[in-house]
Scaffold this motif. Structure first.
Motif, short mmCIF file in Angstrom:
data_model
loop_
_atom_site.label_atom_id
_atom_site.label_comp_id
_atom_site.label_asym_id
_atom_site.label_seq_id
_atom_site.Cartn_x
_atom_site.Cartn_y
_atom_site.Cartn_z
N GLY A 106 0.92 -1.25 0.20
CA GLY A 106 0.04 0.06 0.06
C GLY A 106 0.79 1.25 0.08
O GLY A 106 0.59 2.24 -0.72
N HIS A 107 1.93 1.19 0.72
CA HIS A 107 2.86 2.35 0.86
C HIS A 107 3.48 2.63 -0.60
O HIS A 107 3.69 3.67 -0.79
N LEU A 108 3.97 1.46 -1.09
CA LEU A 108 4.62 1.65 -2.50
C LEU A 108 3.76 2.00 -3.29
O LEU A 108 4.11 3.00 -4.36
N MET A 109 2.49 1.74 -3.50
CA MET A 109 1.33 2.21 -4.44
C MET A 109 1.23 3.51 -4.26
O MET A 109 0.88 4.14 -5.33
N SER A 110 1.17 3.88 -3.05
CA SER A 110 0.58 5.20 -2.81
C SER A 110 1.74 6.23 -3.11
O SER A 110 1.54 7.40 -3.35
N GLY A 111 2.78 5.85 -2.59
CA GLY A 111 4.01 7.09 -2.24
C GLY A 111 4.81 7.05 -3.75
O GLY A 111 5.59 8.06 -4.16
N ILE A 112 5.14 5.87 -4.45
CA ILE A 112 6.00 5.82 -5.52
C ILE A 112 5.71 6.55 -6.67
O ILE A 112 6.54 7.34 -7.30
N PRO A 113 4.32 6.49 -7.19
CA PRO A 113 3.99 7.20 -8.41
C PRO A 113 4.29 8.64 -8.40
O PRO A 113 4.79 9.25 -9.50
N ASN A 114 3.84 9.44 -7.26
CA ASN A 114 4.29 10.69 -7.20
C ASN A 114 5.83 11.12 -7.33
O ASN A 114 6.44 11.90 -7.71
N LEU A 115 6.55 10.32 -6.49
CA LEU A 115 7.83 10.41 -6.31
C LEU A 115 8.63 10.31 -7.82
O LEU A 115 9.49 11.01 -8.15
N ALA A 116 8.23 9.19 -8.44
CA ALA A 116 8.68 8.62 -9.61
C ALA A 116 8.33 9.78 -10.79
O ALA A 116 9.21 9.76 -11.66
N THR A 117 7.35 10.57 -10.84
CA THR A 117 6.98 11.35 -11.68
C THR A 117 7.25 12.82 -11.25
O THR A 117 7.02 13.79 -12.28
N HIS A 118 7.87 13.08 -10.16
CA HIS A 118 8.03 14.40 -9.63
C HIS A 118 9.04 15.03 -10.82
O HIS A 118 10.15 14.55 -11.04
N GLY A 119 8.72 16.18 -11.11
CA GLY A 119 9.51 16.90 -11.93
C GLY A 119 8.97 17.00 -13.48
O GLY A 119 9.49 17.57 -14.26
N CYS A 120 7.95 16.17 -13.73
CA CYS A 120 7.51 16.03 -14.97
C CYS A 120 6.92 17.26 -15.56
O CYS A 120 6.19 17.97 -14.75
N ALA A 121 7.00 17.80 -16.88
CA ALA A 121 6.18 18.65 -17.51
C ALA A 121 4.67 17.96 -17.60
O ALA A 121 4.59 16.84 -17.71
N ASP A 122 3.70 19.05 -17.67
CA ASP A 122 2.34 18.39 -17.80
C ASP A 122 2.31 17.50 -18.86
O ASP A 122 1.39 16.42 -18.90
N GLY A 123 3.07 17.82 -20.13
CA GLY A 123 3.10 16.86 -21.28
C GLY A 123 3.64 15.66 -21.19
O GLY A 123 3.35 14.65 -22.17
N GLN A 124 4.66 15.14 -20.05
CA GLN A 124 5.10 14.36 -19.88
C GLN A 124 4.62 13.10 -18.96
O GLN A 124 4.82 12.03 -18.86
N ASN A 158 10.01 21.03 -3.22
CA ASN A 158 9.09 20.29 -2.58
C ASN A 158 7.40 21.02 -2.84
O ASN A 158 7.32 22.19 -2.20
N PRO A 159 6.71 20.51 -3.79
CA PRO A 159 5.43 21.04 -3.96
C PRO A 159 4.56 20.74 -2.64
O PRO A 159 3.57 21.42 -2.58
N GLU A 160 4.92 20.10 -1.52
CA GLU A 160 4.11 19.91 -0.33
C GLU A 160 4.68 20.83 0.52
O GLU A 160 4.24 20.94 1.75
N LEU A 219 -6.74 17.77 -11.86
CA LEU A 219 -8.18 18.06 -10.90
C LEU A 219 -7.86 18.65 -9.55
O LEU A 219 -8.43 19.41 -9.00
N VAL A 220 -6.56 18.30 -9.04
CA VAL A 220 -6.11 18.78 -7.74
C VAL A 220 -4.88 19.59 -7.63
O VAL A 220 -3.86 19.50 -8.66
N ASP A 221 -4.74 20.29 -6.71
CA ASP A 221 -3.50 21.15 -6.75
C ASP A 221 -2.28 20.19 -6.35
O ASP A 221 -2.34 18.95 -6.08
N PRO A 222 -0.98 20.49 -7.15
CA PRO A 222 0.05 19.71 -6.93
C PRO A 222 0.39 19.24 -5.41
O PRO A 222 0.98 18.18 -5.12
N ARG A 223 0.01 20.23 -4.45
CA ARG A 223 0.24 20.00 -3.06
C ARG A 223 -0.69 18.71 -2.65
O ARG A 223 -0.34 18.07 -1.60
#
Length: 397
Positions: free
Chosen positions: A111-129, A193-195, A329-333
């Motif tokens: 649960g932790h890996l599925m919740s935390g990894i996608p945001n960490l792994a995509t941090h720094g992406c431009a919207d089109g990426q 850090n966007p948060e 739909l939501v703020d990056p934070r």
């Protein structure tokens, strides 16, 4: 900000492969081997699967409450280490109570890996990426399941103990790039850090225009969790009953499921950027409806294989696109917390369907699959509302 590196997405894919592909999906194979060897009954394996799911939901909920960067870093390191330890330990365990302990703990880590990894792994992406990077990350679930299924299925002598050791070894190998991601990803996030806390009195709110599509997106993800249950949970049982399948065929059918998951996630990478994610979601939901109908009507290995492949592709196309849509739909934070909660909601949908239909499985499995078709039909409607309820419809996916 530094240029985004897709190697982060590939490392994130390995993390999802560990957390979902190996821990959750591949348990179906080892569980079948434990039944075949007389270690546990089918009901006991069902209880272990349910406990793993409960741990998964708790892990998602726990991760949604983490705010401090240091806490998230430590927790994800712990989760990554727990998975291979739990798999090797289950290979040495002989009692149901010990297996239950490790299944819950492995679910919590998943649960932790599925919740935390996608945001960490995509941090720094431009919207089109983001859609491409998200798809690469989510592909790990299918890749992990595929590697585990083929590895266990290729053993010269399939036993539960060897199966656990093989899965543990797969988890260890996949954890190497994950460790690099945790080192690099948190270092990059610490720089920007966007948060980070906002100015006092300034709150991050969901725009009013996003409320309807966000509610429909959440409902669609709940129904995705419920609608995948017949194939993801009962597919080995159905293959065994209709085709008289051996454990080897069960391994092969799970490999087909893993291939579908991987194909679905990678297919999301190929969609042109001018195709809006909000429009793709209901289209992909129709693929899930087709897969469940094929699963209901299939009477041959080819038919059931096609159904399994379609459902796998539907699940992870939807997961990839949902993460991208949520970022719109939501703020990056709010993204990491929102993703943790919506992932937990998917697990709840899966659990509710499994518990509600479990009395019917033994004698009315076709009825369970029919209910699944109806649920996926409702998911198609929810994804249509997610699209049509967003009156802006200007931002490309």
């Amino acid at each position: 900000m530094e240029k985004y590196r897709y190697t982060k997405a590939l490392a994130g894919s390995c993390a999802i492969g560990i957390g979902l592909g190996v821990v959750r999906f591949d348990f179906a194979i080892v569980g079948r081997l434990m039944i075949e060897s007389g270690l546990f009954s089918a009901s006991s394996i069902g209880e272990l699967s349910s406990l793993n799911l409960a741990g998964y939901i708790l892990g998602c909920l726990h991760h949604s409450q983490l705010r401090d960067l240091r806490d998230r870093r430590i927790t994800l390191w712990i989760a990554m280490v727990i998975v291979p330890i739990s798999l090797f330990s289950e290979g040495l365990s002989s009692t149901l109570a010990i297996h239950a302990f490790w299944r819950i703990l492995a679910g919590w880590a998943s649960g932790h890996l599925m919740s935390g990894i996608p945001n960490l792994a995509t941090h720094g992406c431009a919207d089109g990426q983001r859609r491409r990077a998200s798809a690469l990350v989510m592909a790990g679930a299918g890749i992990g399941a595929l590697i585990g299924a083929l590895s266990v299925g290729s053993l010269p002598m399939e036993t539960a103990q060897l199966g656990w050791f093989v899965l543990g070894t797969v988890a260890v190998v996949l954890s190497i790039p994950v460790g690099c991601l945790l080192l690099i990803g948190f270092r990059d996030e610490a720089k920007h850090n966007p948060e980070a806390p906002k100015a006092q009195g300034e709150e991050s709110r969901v725009p009013a225009s996003s409320l309807i599509p966000l509610a429909a997106l959440t409902l669609g993800y709940l129904l995705l969790g419920a609608g995948q249950t017949p194939v993801a949970l009962y597919e080995p049982l159905l293959v065994s009953e209709r085709l008289g399948a051996s454990p080897m065929m069960s391994s092969s059918s799970l490999a087909v499921f893993g291939a579908g998951c991987t194909t679905g996630s990678l297919l999301a990478c190929t969609f042109p950027r001018h195709w809006p994610t909000m429009v793709l979601l209901p289209v992909v939901a129709c693929l899930g409806l087709l897969g469940n109908i094929l699963f209901l009507t299939g009477t041959s290995a080819v038919g059931l294989g096609a159904a399994t492949f379609c459902v796998g592709a539907w699940i992870w196309l939807t997961a990839s696109l949902t993460f991208d849509r949520l970022s719109q739909l939501v703020d990056p934070r709010q993204l990491r917390t929102a993703w943790s909660l919506i992932t937990m909601i998917l697990g709840i949908g899966f659990a509710l369907f499994a518990f509600a239909t479990s009395p019917l499985v033994s004698h009315h499995i076709d009825g369970v699959i029919l209910i699944g078709v109806i649920v996926v039909g409702a998911q198609v409607a929810a994804e249509l509302i997610q699209w049509l309820g967003d009156r802006r419809q200007r931002r490309p996916g």
